[in-house]
Design an enzyme around this catalytic site. Structure first.
Site, PDB file in Angstrom:
ATOM      1  N   ALA A  40      47.839  27.035  33.523  1.00  0.00           N
ATOM      2  CA  ALA A  40      48.342  26.004  32.883  1.00  0.00           C
ATOM      3  C   ALA A  40      48.335  25.522  31.346  1.00  0.00           C
ATOM      4  CB  ALA A  40      48.251  24.769  33.848  1.00  0.00           C
ATOM      5  N   GLY A  45      40.719  25.128  29.795  1.00  0.00           N
ATOM      6  CA  GLY A  45      40.394  26.178  29.548  1.00  0.00           C
ATOM      7  C   GLY A  45      41.523  27.306  28.971  1.00  0.00           C
ATOM      8  N   CYS A  46      42.675  26.852  29.283  1.00  0.00           N
ATOM      9  CA  CYS A  46      43.829  27.498  28.972  1.00  0.00           C
ATOM     10  C   CYS A  46      43.964  27.280  27.505  1.00  0.00           C
ATOM     11  CB  CYS A  46      45.053  27.109  29.804  1.00  0.00           C
ATOM     12  SG  CYS A  46      45.009  27.598  31.500  1.00  0.00           S
ATOM     13  N   THR A  47      43.600  26.156  27.112  1.00  0.00           N
ATOM     14  CA  THR A  47      43.659  26.018  25.314  1.00  0.00           C
ATOM     15  C   THR A  47      42.858  26.621  24.546  1.00  0.00           C
ATOM     16  OG1 THR A  47      44.588  23.576  25.772  1.00  0.00           O
ATOM     17  CG2 THR A  47      43.424  23.994  23.681  1.00  0.00           C
ATOM     18  N   ALA A  50      43.947  30.183  24.754  1.00  0.00           N
ATOM     19  CA  ALA A  50      45.145  30.330  23.643  1.00  0.00           C
ATOM     20  C   ALA A  50      44.581  30.227  22.320  1.00  0.00           C
ATOM     21  CB  ALA A  50      46.287  29.355  24.038  1.00  0.00           C
TER      22      ALA A  50
END
Length: 157
Positions: A40, A45-47, A50
């Site tokens: 998401a 974690g995704c930030t 990315a």
């Protein structure tokens, strides 16, 4: 559940990017591509993952790689993610998780000790003909790009 391995042809797809433009994997034939699936946009974690790709993008591109991020988020949310974190590679929307399933990046996982079905953080490296060179499932967000670069024989970012 589908598990892809090195040597297999990567499933083709066409998804909308953060600007609602269609992007097809076949558009990248003749180039090496890193396709990564994440749960998401705008979550910790995704930030981290990315931004790690963003910070390594110049050297990955210098080695001939294009990076594509795929999540179930809407193009609008992906656009906000790109803008808030200065992301400079395409973010693709797969709301019905069909592409996630084709790559084996959707399935059962443990979340706080409970079995749930959802996105399995996964990364695929494709050669110029669209064949899988590297398939990594259940990767950790932190340090993932450094581990991927090592697996690809690239020097530190």
């Amino acid at each position: 559940m589908t598990i892809l391995e090195a040597g297999q042809a990567a499933p083709d797809f066409t998804l909308l990017d953060q600007d609602e433009h269609p992007v097809s994997l076949s558009d990248f034939r003749g180039r090496r591509v890193i396709v990564y699936f994440y749960p998401a946009a705008q979550t910790p974690g995704c930030t981290t993952q990315a931004c790690d790709f963003r910070d390594s993008l110049a050297s990955l591109q210098g080695a001939g790689y294009t990076v594509l991020g795929v999540s179930r988020d809407t193009p609008e949310k992906l656009r906000a993610f790109r803008e808030s974190d200065g992301l400079t590679f395409p973010l693709l929307s797969d709301p019905d998780h069909a592409v996630h399933e084709a790559y084996g990046a959707w399935g059962e996982k443990q979340n706080y000790g409970k079995a749930v079905t959802g996105v399995l953080r996964s990364t695929f490296v494709l050669d110029e003909e669209g064949r899988i060179v590297e398939a990594q499932y259940n990767v950790k967000a932190t340090g993932h790009v450094a581990r991927l670069r090592k697996a690809l024989g690239l020097t530190a970012a």
